[in-house]
Scaffold this active site. Structure first.
Site, mmCIF file in Angstrom:
data_model
loop_
_atom_site.group_PDB
_atom_site.id
_atom_site.type_symbol
_atom_site.label_atom_id
_atom_site.label_comp_id
_atom_site.label_asym_id
_atom_site.label_seq_id
_atom_site.Cartn_x
_atom_site.Cartn_y
_atom_site.Cartn_z
ATOM 1 C CB CYS A 1 5.864 51.503 43.566
ATOM 2 S SG CYS A 1 6.720 51.543 45.146
ATOM 3 C CG ASP B 1 2.876 52.294 48.044
ATOM 4 O OD1 ASP B 1 1.701 52.032 48.349
ATOM 5 O OD2 ASP B 1 3.502 53.261 48.505
ATOM 6 C CG HIS C 1 3.960 55.887 43.938
ATOM 7 N ND1 HIS C 1 3.689 56.283 45.226
ATOM 8 C CD2 HIS C 1 4.874 54.897 44.035
ATOM 9 C CE1 HIS C 1 4.404 55.556 46.067
ATOM 10 N NE2 HIS C 1 5.145 54.705 45.375
ATOM 11 C CB CYS D 1 7.926 56.623 45.764
ATOM 12 S SG CYS D 1 8.592 54.961 45.672
#
Lengths: 511, 511
Positions: free
Chosen positions: A172, A174, A240, A251
């Protein structure tokens, strides 16, 4: 990505540069309690844990993050000095001594006539800290994952023994996944293709193109290995979730619902395989793997595929459970147990190579579980977002630290706007809410072997910079978003080259 | 592209839909004089001229252009009817009879309350005319260049005999080059990759990717031919110039200077070859060819490369000179003479295959020279721009008529804005100056074999539509720019599919 409930969790996620002790909310106290439960005594490392690697990985992590986190305290001192005589000299001496770089004189020199542009100085400092860590990365290979490293060569050979000629991982975007490769999975960064996307939803067409390039390379020059070896391109998606606060810190792209995140990742993997199988003849196919990462403990769970690449969303091998099951075993015995557990989890009999590869990843992840226990009290204190800057463009091979960077891999803002908007939203919570700007590093890698490619990379940086200035014009007008433009020749080992910034004197004058 | 001096030449380039006789300026009268000088008697076709092809090519050209050019006269009649009783029915009967399609009822129905939206009706009609011609193209293969045609198969085999496995041509985005493949060079459209760019300055990185795909296809499935055959990827750039008005009607991207246009094209070709040679091993290389096109006569000049791919900007073989030299010869003798002239023009001894290929192109072009003489009085009356619509996106395999379409091949408006701005500037001169809107057809081709690709193509259309609406918001607000969104599965023979338009009722209401 978890950008929801930023306000609610603001106390826990004090932001990228919070220098001092974190004030704990009651929620955070519970977390603290949980953390001490899971905290092992320092001597109780798992037999498979690589204690030496953990040490240098921690030394690298703390050093780099420290260089970002000391910016605010030093700038506070600079702010106090602004009305003193000889301010410019004092300020420069202080920042050189404490941060290792000078501040832009054209900004400091205005202190007599108007309040110091602290937002500008903050952004400048973040960009310098980034540049220093980037330079160091390419000069010293601190993670021991460069192309020439023994680690990279060993891993490449393991990969081939397991039946794969290229490893392509999509985490991701992130920031809490930015260390997936070098820390969580312990893969030498040069031995893998990483391209982060929001929700790990990679671009199918682009990945097909990457597959074609890889296969062509094998046909033409035996890249990876010979094209007629029965090895595969292995595509991994890592979704995640948060074990501590599953409904808020998972997420965001999938509503903090880990089953949705996993199933969307799996669907994208199947789409990719179908695209390859439908578009190319002669039995063309790829291998797939779905991995979940707990952003609180860094423990992974792997959805083991059967030999037909089918995976089950409901069954996985959990590194944390294996850790506990094997922690008092001998190394060899522990590895055998992992391999056995991996085989048991597959929906149908798995390939031997895949079992060996997953066993390797799970064993690697055990080191990371101990890393988080030893250095982060078993659970990260920054459960939410705490990235230091947004990285936009194509590149960033040198970024491998948790919560350092929110990635927005894109060619154009027009296409990448949804991902970038999420990043800006995160940073409004982290920085703008504290009157600090959003530092954006733009990067375009290029191939120095292609005539004109460097000039085109520079033009790409400027185009994306202009598109960002247009899309977020209010933030830019308020000095709440600054950009730093960098390019890098991917055919060289040289560091990234800075080619401009919104803090350049000429641009500042034009404001 | 010649967009300069649009005002000055407005009388000559009466725009896309000018229905009636063109009013001639004094400059145009000179042109007329020149034209009659060069006009041959109808019986004096060159022995190499394919009279049959010329006939059906002209029938196709005049039919399609007529379908666009009758829009304005019919809409004038509709306008006259707008206050009559039963207006909607009358208008629909008239347009169905004259144009073959109905007008949008939700626009017509407002006639009682406000003046008819003629700009909307004009755009709608252009989009319908485009859609009809596009449907017909994929259904009937009117140019006889489809994949299954004898012409395409013969050409593919000639190409391979000459030593090439893929032909990749970049003409200028200028509408006066849109017929380069099917008319000027007489190449079956399915046997060539065409991607137009302003100034013929193709994207090196994208072309390297195309090369990789082509080579991979040969390795994997013997596409084109077997990867070990000693054939090459042939990249052609066609720059353009105007023999009648060289300093105004040449390529605007190069300041109407044909030597600059030629040298920029040649440099881009050399850059591409260097990129391939530097990036890939095992003697990887490509063949290159530079061709100039006179947009007044469609006669080509070819810069014959030596065997080392070196080309001279100052020497070329001229199809017009060869036409004159060989017009009274027998076919075989004429072909021999062409081949001889081609060889004489090379800076060093050329490859036999390249000589044969250029000979073929020059012989083909002789048919086109006679085409322009027979059907366009030797010189096109629309020396400048007279495109009917702008085509934006990826696709348009069906557009092969001179001055029908200004191409803006792009993935994003962010990257393609410079090309698109030129197109909009051209259409401000052609249409907006006459209170008519700019019709923009957006197209994204996709591969139906890739899961989700159709949905992504639709999303791409909408993204580009939104970016156009943002970039040209004043034109859009005034109803002076309308868009028509289309997608097409490139793996099928089916026509393009319309998925929306700025004239859709819901969007119209939202205005």
């Amino acid at each position: 990505m978890a950008y929801r409930n930023l306000a609610k969790t603001a106390l826990r996620t004090l932001g990228p540069t919070a220098p001092s002790k974190r004030q704990l909310s009651s929620q955070a106290s519970q977390l603290e309690a949980k953390r001490s439960d899971s905290l092992p005594s320092m001597s109780s490392f798992h037999p498979l844990t690589d204690v030496t690697s953990n040490k240098y990985l921690y030394s690298y992590e703390s050093e780099v993050k420290e260089s970002f986190d000391q910016i605010v305290p030093v700038l506070k001192r600079v702010s106090e000095l602004q009305h003193e005589q000889n301010f410019v000299d004092h300020a420069q001496q202080l920042t050189m001594a404490e941060l290792g770089f000078a501040l832009p004189t054209h900004v400091l020199e205005k202190a007599w006539v108007r309040p110091l542009d602290m937002r500008g100085l903050f952004s400048w400092s973040v960009f310098q800290a980034y540049k220093k860590s980037s330079d160091n990365f390419f000069a010293c290979d601190p993670l021991k994952g460069g192309e020439q490293s023994i680690e990279a060569r060993d891993f490449e050979s393991l990969l081939q023994d397991c039946g794969f000629h290229l490893l392509d991982v999509t985490p991701c975007a992130d920031g809490r996944l930015a260390h997936s490769i070098a820390y969580v999975l312990r893969i030498p960064f040069s031995a893998v293709r990483r391209r982060s996307h929001a929700g790990a939803l990679f671009d199918v067409e682009q990945t097909v193109n990457r597959w074609v390039k890889t296969e062509h390379h094998r046909y033409r020059q035996g890249g990876g290995n010979n094209a007629h070896s029965p090895t595969s391109y292995l595509k991994i998606v890592t979704y995640h979730f948060s074990s501590v606060d599953p409904s808020h810190q998972g997420c965001a792209a999938h509503g903090s619902d880990d089953s949705v995140a996993a199933s969307a990742g799996l669907q994208r993997l199947y789409d990719f395989r179908e695209a390859i199988e439908n578009s190319f003849c002669c039995g063309a196919s790829v291998d797939l793997l779905l991995i979940g990462i707990d952003t609180d403990t860094d423990a992974i769970r792997v959805h083991v595929p059967g030999a037909d690449s089918s995976m089950s969303l409901d069954s996985w091998v959990s590194a944390l459970e294996i850790y506990e099951e094997t922690q008092f075993m001998e190394k060899e015995e522990a590895l055998k147990k992992i391999s056995q557990r991996v085989q048991e989890c597959a929906p149908s009999k798995p390939e031997t190579g895949m079992v060996a590869f997953i066993t390797h990843l799970v064993a690697n992840n055990i080191s990371q579980i101990d890393y988080v226990r030893q250095f982060h009290a078993g659970l990260y204190s920054d459960a939410g977002h705490a990235e230091r800057f947004i990285g936009v463009g194509i590149g960033f091979k040198e970024v491998h630290l948790r919560n350092l960077t929110y990635f927005s891999h894109l060619d154009t803002v027009e296409e990448g706007a949804p991902d970038l908007d999420v990043g800006v939203k995160i940073f409004k919570g982290l920085n703008v809410s504290r009157d600090l700007p959003i530092p954006v590093v733009i990067r375009f890698d290029y191939s120095g072997r292609v005539p004109g490619a460097k000039e085109r990379a520079i033009a790409d940086c400027r185009r994306v910079d202009a598109a960002i200035a247009m899309r977020y014009r209010e933030l830019v007008a308020d000095g709440l978003l600054h950009t730093f433009l960098t390019i890098r020749d991917r055919d060289q080992k040289a560091p990234a080259e800075a080619i401009g910034s919104s803090l350049d004197p000429s641009l500042q004058e034009a404001h």
